[in-house]
Design a protein around this motif. Sequence first.
Motif, PDB file in Angstrom:
ATOM      1  N   UNK A   1     -17.349 -16.852 -26.742  1.00  0.00           N
ATOM      2  CA  UNK A   1     -17.529 -17.180 -28.161  1.00  0.00           C
ATOM      3  C   UNK A   1     -18.856 -17.888 -28.419  1.00  0.00           C
ATOM      4  N   UNK A   2     -19.343 -18.664 -27.434  1.00  0.00           N
ATOM      5  CA  UNK A   2     -20.593 -19.396 -27.601  1.00  0.00           C
ATOM      6  C   UNK A   2     -21.819 -18.523 -27.380  1.00  0.00           C
ATOM      7  N   UNK A   3     -21.652 -17.397 -26.707  1.00  0.00           N
ATOM      8  CA  UNK A   3     -22.804 -16.580 -26.356  1.00  0.00           C
ATOM      9  C   UNK A   3     -23.419 -15.936 -27.594  1.00  0.00           C
ATOM     10  N   UNK A   4     -24.751 -15.865 -27.594  1.00  0.00           N
ATOM     11  CA  UNK A   4     -25.452 -15.169 -28.672  1.00  0.00           C
ATOM     12  C   UNK A   4     -25.903 -13.784 -28.206  1.00  0.00           C
ATOM     13  N   UNK A   5     -25.341 -13.314 -27.090  1.00  0.00           N
ATOM     14  CA  UNK A   5     -25.597 -11.962 -26.592  1.00  0.00           C
ATOM     15  C   UNK A   5     -24.425 -11.053 -26.944  1.00  0.00           C
ATOM     16  N   UNK A   6     -24.590  -9.790 -26.641  1.00  0.00           N
ATOM     17  CA  UNK A   6     -23.512  -8.819 -26.828  1.00  0.00           C
ATOM     18  C   UNK A   6     -22.525  -8.978 -25.668  1.00  0.00           C
ATOM     19  N   UNK A   7     -21.293  -9.345 -25.968  1.00  0.00           N
ATOM     20  CA  UNK A   7     -20.277  -9.605 -24.936  1.00  0.00           C
ATOM     21  C   UNK A   7     -19.316  -8.430 -24.759  1.00  0.00           C
ATOM     22  N   UNK A   8     -19.661  -7.278 -25.322  1.00  0.00           N
ATOM     23  CA  UNK A   8     -18.733  -6.134 -25.292  1.00  0.00           C
ATOM     24  C   UNK A   8     -18.380  -5.737 -23.860  1.00  0.00           C
TER      25      UNK A   8
ATOM     26  N   UNK B   1     -26.907 -14.733 -22.812  1.00  0.00           N
ATOM     27  CA  UNK B   1     -27.740 -15.808 -23.346  1.00  0.00           C
ATOM     28  C   UNK B   1     -26.887 -16.731 -24.199  1.00  0.00           C
ATOM     29  N   UNK B   2     -27.164 -18.031 -24.117  1.00  0.00           N
ATOM     30  CA  UNK B   2     -26.450 -19.037 -24.900  1.00  0.00           C
ATOM     31  C   UNK B   2     -27.470 -19.845 -25.683  1.00  0.00           C
ATOM     32  N   UNK B   3     -27.284 -19.930 -26.962  1.00  0.00           N
ATOM     33  CA  UNK B   3     -28.236 -20.652 -27.787  1.00  0.00           C
ATOM     34  C   UNK B   3     -27.473 -21.360 -28.915  1.00  0.00           C
ATOM     35  N   UNK B   4     -27.990 -22.509 -29.310  1.00  0.00           N
ATOM     36  CA  UNK B   4     -27.349 -23.258 -30.387  1.00  0.00           C
ATOM     37  C   UNK B   4     -26.201 -24.092 -29.873  1.00  0.00           C
ATOM     38  N   UNK B   5     -24.991 -23.801 -30.346  1.00  0.00           N
ATOM     39  CA  UNK B   5     -23.805 -24.595 -30.023  1.00  0.00           C
ATOM     40  C   UNK B   5     -23.500 -24.514 -28.530  1.00  0.00           C
ATOM     41  N   UNK B   6     -23.290 -25.665 -27.888  1.00  0.00           N
ATOM     42  CA  UNK B   6     -22.952 -25.690 -26.461  1.00  0.00           C
ATOM     43  C   UNK B   6     -21.672 -26.470 -26.196  1.00  0.00           C
ATOM     44  N   UNK B   7     -20.864 -26.722 -27.239  1.00  0.00           N
ATOM     45  CA  UNK B   7     -19.624 -27.495 -27.096  1.00  0.00           C
ATOM     46  C   UNK B   7     -18.460 -26.558 -26.785  1.00  0.00           C
ATOM     47  N   UNK B   8     -17.829 -26.779 -25.619  1.00  0.00           N
ATOM     48  CA  UNK B   8     -16.661 -25.990 -25.218  1.00  0.00           C
ATOM     49  C   UNK B   8     -15.412 -26.798 -25.512  1.00  0.00           C
TER      50      UNK B   8
ATOM     51  N   UNK C   1     -37.289 -14.778 -27.034  1.00  0.00           N
ATOM     52  CA  UNK C   1     -36.561 -15.604 -26.058  1.00  0.00           C
ATOM     53  C   UNK C   1     -36.462 -14.850 -24.743  1.00  0.00           C
ATOM     54  N   UNK C   2     -36.605 -15.513 -23.642  1.00  0.00           N
ATOM     55  CA  UNK C   2     -36.497 -14.913 -22.331  1.00  0.00           C
ATOM     56  C   UNK C   2     -35.054 -14.553 -22.028  1.00  0.00           C
ATOM     57  N   UNK C   3     -34.885 -13.706 -21.023  1.00  0.00           N
ATOM     58  CA  UNK C   3     -33.534 -13.278 -20.699  1.00  0.00           C
ATOM     59  C   UNK C   3     -32.719 -14.327 -20.019  1.00  0.00           C
ATOM     60  N   UNK C   4     -33.357 -15.329 -19.471  1.00  0.00           N
ATOM     61  CA  UNK C   4     -32.601 -16.340 -18.723  1.00  0.00           C
ATOM     62  C   UNK C   4     -31.840 -17.234 -19.659  1.00  0.00           C
ATOM     63  N   UNK C   5     -30.579 -17.480 -19.309  1.00  0.00           N
ATOM     64  CA  UNK C   5     -29.731 -18.310 -20.156  1.00  0.00           C
ATOM     65  C   UNK C   5     -30.254 -19.730 -20.247  1.00  0.00           C
ATOM     66  N   UNK C   6     -30.775 -20.257 -19.118  1.00  0.00           N
ATOM     67  CA  UNK C   6     -31.170 -21.639 -19.069  1.00  0.00           C
ATOM     68  C   UNK C   6     -32.291 -21.971 -20.048  1.00  0.00           C
ATOM     69  N   UNK C   7     -33.024 -20.940 -20.568  1.00  0.00           N
ATOM     70  CA  UNK C   7     -34.119 -21.204 -21.481  1.00  0.00           C
ATOM     71  C   UNK C   7     -33.630 -21.752 -22.811  1.00  0.00           C
ATOM     72  N   UNK C   8     -32.365 -21.502 -23.159  1.00  0.00           N
ATOM     73  CA  UNK C   8     -31.850 -21.977 -24.432  1.00  0.00           C
ATOM     74  C   UNK C   8     -30.821 -23.088 -24.248  1.00  0.00           C
ATOM     75  N   UNK C   9     -29.863 -22.900 -23.360  1.00  0.00           N
ATOM     76  CA  UNK C   9     -28.832 -23.907 -23.118  1.00  0.00           C
ATOM     77  C   UNK C   9     -28.823 -24.251 -21.627  1.00  0.00           C
ATOM     78  N   UNK C  10     -29.068 -25.506 -21.310  1.00  0.00           N
ATOM     79  CA  UNK C  10     -29.100 -25.953 -19.909  1.00  0.00           C
ATOM     80  C   UNK C  10     -27.787 -26.572 -19.462  1.00  0.00           C
ATOM     81  N   UNK C  11     -26.971 -27.003 -20.431  1.00  0.00           N
ATOM     82  CA  UNK C  11     -25.699 -27.630 -20.094  1.00  0.00           C
ATOM     83  C   UNK C  11     -24.713 -27.435 -21.235  1.00  0.00           C
ATOM     84  N   UNK C  12     -23.448 -27.611 -20.910  1.00  0.00           N
ATOM     85  CA  UNK C  12     -22.382 -27.494 -21.897  1.00  0.00           C
ATOM     86  C   UNK C  12     -21.653 -28.823 -22.018  1.00  0.00           C
ATOM     87  N   UNK C  13     -20.988 -28.997 -23.138  1.00  0.00           N
ATOM     88  CA  UNK C  13     -20.143 -30.169 -23.364  1.00  0.00           C
ATOM     89  C   UNK C  13     -18.687 -29.753 -23.231  1.00  0.00           C
TER      90      UNK C  13
END
Length: 314
Positions: free
Chosen positions: A187-194, A168-175, A1-13
């Motif tokens: 919580x939605x991010x699939x990256x390291x949020x430390x 990066x955000x992937x999968x669930x996009x419901x806020x 997966x590319x580093x850009x967030x938009x490649x996985x999630x383009x919008x949120x709910x």
Amino acid sequence: MRGANQSSVCEFLLLGLSQQPWQQQQLLFLLFLGMYLATVLGNLLILLAISLNARLHRPMYFFLSNLSFVDMCFSSTTVPKMLANHVLGRHTISFSGCLTQMYFLFTFVDMDTFLLAVMAYDRFVAVCRPLHYSAKMTHPLCVLLVTGSWVIANSNVLLHTLLMARLSFCGDNAIRHFFCDVSPLLKLSCSDTYLNEVMIQTEGALVTITPFVCILVSYILITRAVLSVSSARGRWKVFSTCGSHLAVVSLFCGTIIAVYFSPFSSHSAETDIAAAVMFTVVTPMLNPFIYSLRNQDIKGALRKVVAMTFSSPL
């Protein structure tokens, strides 16, 4: 997966009110609409009253007019979007729109906190150093305090927005919220949020808690000075005003500290939403009343504005 967030999630709910039963949604819609209109009208009247009355062109009212402007913008970053989503039946927000909303929201949060601290300092000088008030609270200093607050607020929020943009955000996009908030996004991010969490708990906490401490210290010193006043009526007037100010400050800063500076794993959506309503909707609505209705100069200026409005020819 590319580093850009938009490649996985383009919008949120933004689920917001949609999680409630339909009848409750309708009631909440009317409640939020009423509070938003009261916020805009109340703060707009304060701005008009101060700008049109030369007697109010003083440091205290200069800060109050800035607070009213910030409060209007503050509520306008979240409530109209939520109301529009409810009316249109759409709950989506683009990734860039989400980050933009978060940037402006927390810029106004920081500005609200800074302005409340500056206003507390202004009152401290007026009560505890009355003979030096004119020499200390000069117009250049007032402009510098407000400008510096804008610079710090924007710099602080830009840092956290850029840290969020790298995730990066992937999968669930419901806020499960009515706006793009930090906690549900992390919580939605699939990256390291430390790093994000560390910066919020350290740099973010310093920027938020420092003005709150300054406010408390200012009012403690004001209280000590007022206790030496022989007039019981004078003491009661200052205590009642300071008490209402402190109540709003405690409500505003207390909910922010509880939501953003407690462990993220302990957050629940319901608690975060309730706290967010308090500092994004309720406090901006209360500020013009708390800071103005006990002030005879403001009340007189407001009466003139209302009289001019109704007496002007159609």
